[in-house]
Design a protein around this motif. Structure first.
Motif, mmCIF file in Angstrom:
data_model
loop_
_atom_site.group_PDB
_atom_site.id
_atom_site.type_symbol
_atom_site.label_atom_id
_atom_site.label_comp_id
_atom_site.label_asym_id
_atom_site.label_seq_id
_atom_site.Cartn_x
_atom_site.Cartn_y
_atom_site.Cartn_z
ATOM 1 N N VAL A 49 10.740 11.601 -2.470
ATOM 2 C CA VAL A 49 11.688 11.856 -1.223
ATOM 3 C C VAL A 49 10.398 13.168 -0.692
ATOM 4 O O VAL A 49 9.046 13.755 -1.031
ATOM 5 N N LEU A 54 14.971 10.423 0.960
ATOM 6 C CA LEU A 54 14.178 8.766 -0.157
ATOM 7 C C LEU A 54 13.156 8.391 0.904
ATOM 8 O O LEU A 54 13.913 7.652 1.987
ATOM 9 N N ARG A 85 21.183 11.407 -0.907
ATOM 10 C CA ARG A 85 20.745 12.652 0.346
ATOM 11 C C ARG A 85 21.891 13.219 -0.267
ATOM 12 O O ARG A 85 21.001 15.025 -0.444
ATOM 13 N N LEU A 88 20.622 15.477 -3.201
ATOM 14 C CA LEU A 88 19.320 15.557 -3.484
ATOM 15 C C LEU A 88 19.635 17.303 -2.769
ATOM 16 O O LEU A 88 18.545 18.699 -3.128
#
Length: 205
Positions: A49, A54, A85, A88
């Motif tokens: 990442v 990613l 996304r 994260l």
């Protein structure tokens, strides 16, 4: 009069609790990401990442998906990538300092700023089925909410969840946190002994 030592300890208690919660955000977020990826790439073992992006999915040493790569782009759907996304972003909002991420075994990629190689966790469902249910016809089960014994790894008291087929601790947590003996195999709580299947009373004639 309350001393400086008291207020210092009072603050440090809150700081330790916050640090634990930040780590749980990372661990649980990674479990979610692993599940999302393995729905479409079951062999995935690690990812890279860069910030909230990613960049690759790996199977061992092989790259099986790469960001903006036409040859592999169709292997991960747009909704899955968007979910990863967003996850994260939420994770890194809580846990952005590099030293804290490396403490969670995120490995910095030296040639890319803010980029990490991250091993995906084992599948908790598969772990629990293997450890608590070695045979399909002998899987432990119980009444939802009833005691199921102690975790073989961390020693916490367990109860049967609402399905009656899996166990969680008294706080409703499936994941096995805290002190665990070296060599612990499962990311989730494991029954000390497989629960015996309940026998049905004999029919009366």
């Amino acid at each position: 009069m309350t001393s400086k030592a008291f207020w210092t300890e009072y603050f440090e208690d809150a700081y330790r609790d916050a640090a634990k919660k930040r780590r749980e955000v990372i661990d649980r977020g990674l479990l979610l990401i692993a599940h999302l990826i393995r729905e479409e790439l079951p062999a995935a073992t690690a990812i890279t990442v860069n910030g909230s992006v990613l960049t690759t999915v790996r199977d061992g040493e092989d790259t099986i998906w790469r960001f903006n790569d036409e040859a592999t782009s169709g292997k991960l759907s747009d909704p899955t990538r968007a979910h990863i996304r967003d996850t994260l972003l939420d994770m890194l909002t809580f846990y952005r300092f590099e030293k804290l991420l490396t403490a969670a075994d995120w490995k910095p990629l030296p040639h890319l700023s803010d980029a990490f190689l991250v091993a995906l966790p084992a599948d908790p469902d598969r772990d629990q089925k293997r450890d608590a249910a070695p045979a399909a016809n002998a899987r432990p089960h119980g009444t939802p909410g009833e005691d199921a014994g102690k975790c073989a790894q961390c020693g916490r008291l367990l109860v049967w969840d609402k399905s009656g087929k899996r166990v969680n601790d008294m706080a409703g947590e499936y994941l096995c946190f805290g002190f665990r003996p070296a060599g612990s195999r499962s990311a989730v709580h494991v029954l000390t002994e497989p629960a015996a299947a309940k026998t049905q009373p004999a029919m009366q004639h």
